[in-house]
Write an enzyme that holds these catalytic residues in place. Sequence first.
Site, PDB file in Angstrom:
ATOM      1  N   TYR A  23      20.058  97.009 102.505  1.00  0.00           N
ATOM      2  CA  TYR A  23      19.826  96.100 101.721  1.00  0.00           C
ATOM      3  C   TYR A  23      19.671  94.877 102.042  1.00  0.00           C
ATOM      4  CZ  TYR A  23      21.844  99.562  98.328  1.00  0.00           C
ATOM      5  OH  TYR A  23      22.336 100.701  97.435  1.00  0.00           O
ATOM      6  N   ALA A  43      20.424 100.199  83.798  1.00  0.00           N
ATOM      7  CA  ALA A  43      18.922 100.662  84.152  1.00  0.00           C
ATOM      8  C   ALA A  43      18.260  99.578  84.613  1.00  0.00           C
ATOM      9  CB  ALA A  43      18.315 100.882  82.528  1.00  0.00           C
TER      10      ALA A  43
END
Length: 277
Positions: free
Chosen positions: A47, A190
């Site tokens: 990340y 999502a």
Amino acid sequence: MSLLDYGRLGMGTWCLGDKSESRQEELSALRYGLDKGLKIIDTAEMYGNGRSENLVGEAIWPYNREDLYLISKVLPSHANKTDLETSLVNSLRELKTDYLDLYLYHWRGGTPIEETVDELERMVDKGKIKSWGVSNFDVEDMEDLMATKFGKHCQANEVLYHLGSRGIEVNLKPYQDELRIPTIAYCPLAQAGDLKRQLLSHKAVQQVSEDLGITVYQVLLCFTLAQSNMVSIPRTGQVKHMMELVDCLSISLDKDHLDLLNQAFPAPKKRVPLDVQ
């Protein structure tokens, strides 16, 4: 203490730490979660090439380290006897801590699984991690893992899971549940795009939202929080959104609402490929 002893809701950090102009708000969001009792923070060396880990290290500085549960991940290209410890040491430096509570093999690569597991066990023996697990492993990967000498030491498998992506319910999650290996659900709200818009605008999600007086995002998160043997790690860098996520700890979906969501978005009847995005 195991992962589930630290709660069912954690904080994801994908894309956090990438923009200097957002850093203070992201720090405030993470600290709001910590102040409200969240203890699990999930990050990875991938990340932002360590920028997310660095942000987490700054965020947790005022807190008692022993009260927290820190997760990071090693890239497949580093998950070998030559590079794994170096990657781990770099992650610990960015996080400003001496150990990780859980270190995950981010996804399966070309290194023999036995070699990766042996290195993870060596890091446990050295006290640099308390436990290890995997991410984005499907059933065959888990079976291969269980066949190794220390495979049953695996403490979690982190995979994509939300109301619109329930393929793991067919066989992966039951397999893990039988072995008492928790599932960590990433992207429980999502990801962006057409699927997310369809979820948020669906009449079933809208109805639950209206009935309970909560947001559609809270409906999605509460659905994953209702699952057994699972920890959800939504990601946000905004305090106002973190407040909504934390509030989900005091919201429960009753059977009627769960039935409504299950009818609208049923789990597949047959196995489907493991979703990763």
